[in-house]
Scaffold this active site. Sequence first.
Site, short mmCIF file in Angstrom:
data_model
loop_
_atom_site.label_atom_id
_atom_site.label_comp_id
_atom_site.label_asym_id
_atom_site.label_seq_id
_atom_site.Cartn_x
_atom_site.Cartn_y
_atom_site.Cartn_z
N LYS A 113 152.51 96.02 64.53
CA LYS A 113 153.92 96.09 64.13
C LYS A 113 154.83 95.87 65.33
CE LYS A 113 153.07 99.20 60.25
NZ LYS A 113 153.07 100.61 59.86
N LYS A 193 146.88 84.92 50.66
CA LYS A 193 146.92 86.24 50.04
C LYS A 193 148.33 86.53 49.50
CE LYS A 193 146.69 91.13 51.54
NZ LYS A 193 147.99 91.72 51.39
N LYS A 196 154.26 90.47 49.90
CA LYS A 196 155.72 90.48 50.05
C LYS A 196 156.12 89.69 51.29
CE LYS A 196 155.79 95.03 50.00
NZ LYS A 196 154.85 95.79 49.18
P1 ADP Z 1 152.18 93.49 50.66
O1 ADP Z 1 151.16 92.65 51.37
O2 ADP Z 1 152.79 92.77 49.53
O3 ADP Z 1 153.21 94.08 51.62
P2 ADP Z 1 151.07 96.14 50.68
O4 ADP Z 1 150.49 95.93 52.05
O5 ADP Z 1 152.26 97.04 50.54
O6 ADP Z 1 151.39 94.71 50.03
O7 ADP Z 1 149.90 96.64 49.74
C1 ADP Z 1 149.98 97.70 48.81
C2 ADP Z 1 148.64 97.81 48.12
O8 ADP Z 1 148.37 96.63 47.34
C3 ADP Z 1 147.47 97.94 49.08
O9 ADP Z 1 146.53 98.83 48.52
C4 ADP Z 1 146.87 96.54 49.15
O10 ADP Z 1 145.50 96.56 49.43
C5 ADP Z 1 147.16 96.01 47.74
N1 ADP Z 1 147.39 94.55 47.80
C6 ADP Z 1 148.45 93.92 48.36
N2 ADP Z 1 148.35 92.59 48.23
C7 ADP Z 1 147.20 92.34 47.58
C8 ADP Z 1 146.52 91.15 47.15
N3 ADP Z 1 147.03 89.94 47.38
N4 ADP Z 1 145.34 91.27 46.51
C9 ADP Z 1 144.82 92.49 46.28
N5 ADP Z 1 145.39 93.66 46.65
C10 ADP Z 1 146.56 93.60 47.29
#
Ligand code: ADP
Length: 325
Positions: A113, A193, A196
């Site tokens: 970060k 992947k 957000k």
């Molecule tokens: P983002 O990448 O959108 O910021 P987060 O890191 O906040 O998402 O992830 C929140 C939860 O959703 C976590 O448990 C993460 O493993 C799951 N997650 C996020 N993106 C995916 C994805 N593309 N496929 C499967 N699980 C995901």
Amino acid sequence: MSRILTGIQSSGRPHLGNILGAIKPAIELSKQPGNESFLFIADLHSLTTLKDGPTRNEYIQAVAATWLAFGLDTAKNTFWRQSRVAEHTELCWYLNCFTPFPMLNNATSFKEKSDKLSDINAGLFVYPVLQAADILLYDAEIIPVGKDQRQHIEMTRDIASTFNRQYDDEVFVLPEARIDDRLMTIPGIDGQKMSKSYNNYINIFLPENELWKVIKKIKSDSTPLEEPKNPDTDITFQLYSLIASDEQTAELRSLYKGGNYGYGTAKKAFYELILTTFATERERYNYYTIDNPDALEAELQAGEEKARAVASKTIARVREKLGFS
Ligand code: ADP
Ligand code: TRP
């Protein structure tokens, strides 16, 4: 009886990747007899990166409405906003004083970060300690998380053991991470992947016309309409098969292979499948966010009461050890 706990950051609106990769599996786990789940919105953690109040509030609503829309049973489980239970921040301070500086300084998530962000604040640095407080307050045993969170759970165990050793007592339960390697990574509309941060996500709760605009943008190759297409390398097909029945998937596969079937038609099929598969969830989401936000607020407040009842007992135990009782 297993006590399961996990936190969900309110740093955006949940997308299809979050739903299939985290929310649905956590709800399934919470339904198993003998399990009791503590699920909370980590809104204090989101303050490390997001400063705008109205935006945070909107994201909190979106996250909460998604969990309720997907059928989280709030009578059996506990569902609340972290910021409304002050014991999280209180325990975080105590634990800060038991956390070696080098441990935080070596944390992978902090390094990543601070390489990326311009606002490198102290909250970001002690992020894992607040997470440890979240877990230890509820005597949680199992913490379902993604791979990237493994180190945070290890740190929680270290901090808890240091504390227990200092007072020669089992004040805290040592939690275990549960990382489900079978969970697949859901691709975004560009094939990376879904996240957000890559702005490639599908928000299944969008109004129909906006949802279609996003689905239309799914990347595809330039195979001409008449030619057979390879379903296994196509993003629309992959996304479709994640929510379709085996029968529907087999049918689409043969359409791809048969030729004279365009990507635009496949996207339309995927769009329609989202609308039918998630019809109830879309309705419930709108109920909680638009028609009756008071019902959402009432659910969260009831959860806060339940969470506080557990957290206050742990805090009393800790204060006693520290000479603050
Ligand atoms: P983002 O990448 O959108 O910021 P987060 O890191 O906040 O998402 O992830 C929140 C939860 O959703 C976590 O448990 C993460 O493993 C799951 N997650 C996020 N993106 C995916 C994805 N593309 N496929 C499967 N699980 C995901
Ligand atoms: N750090 C977690 C994430 O980014 C969210 C979180 C906060 C959490 N507190 C927690 C997860 C406690 C599990 C347990 O995904």
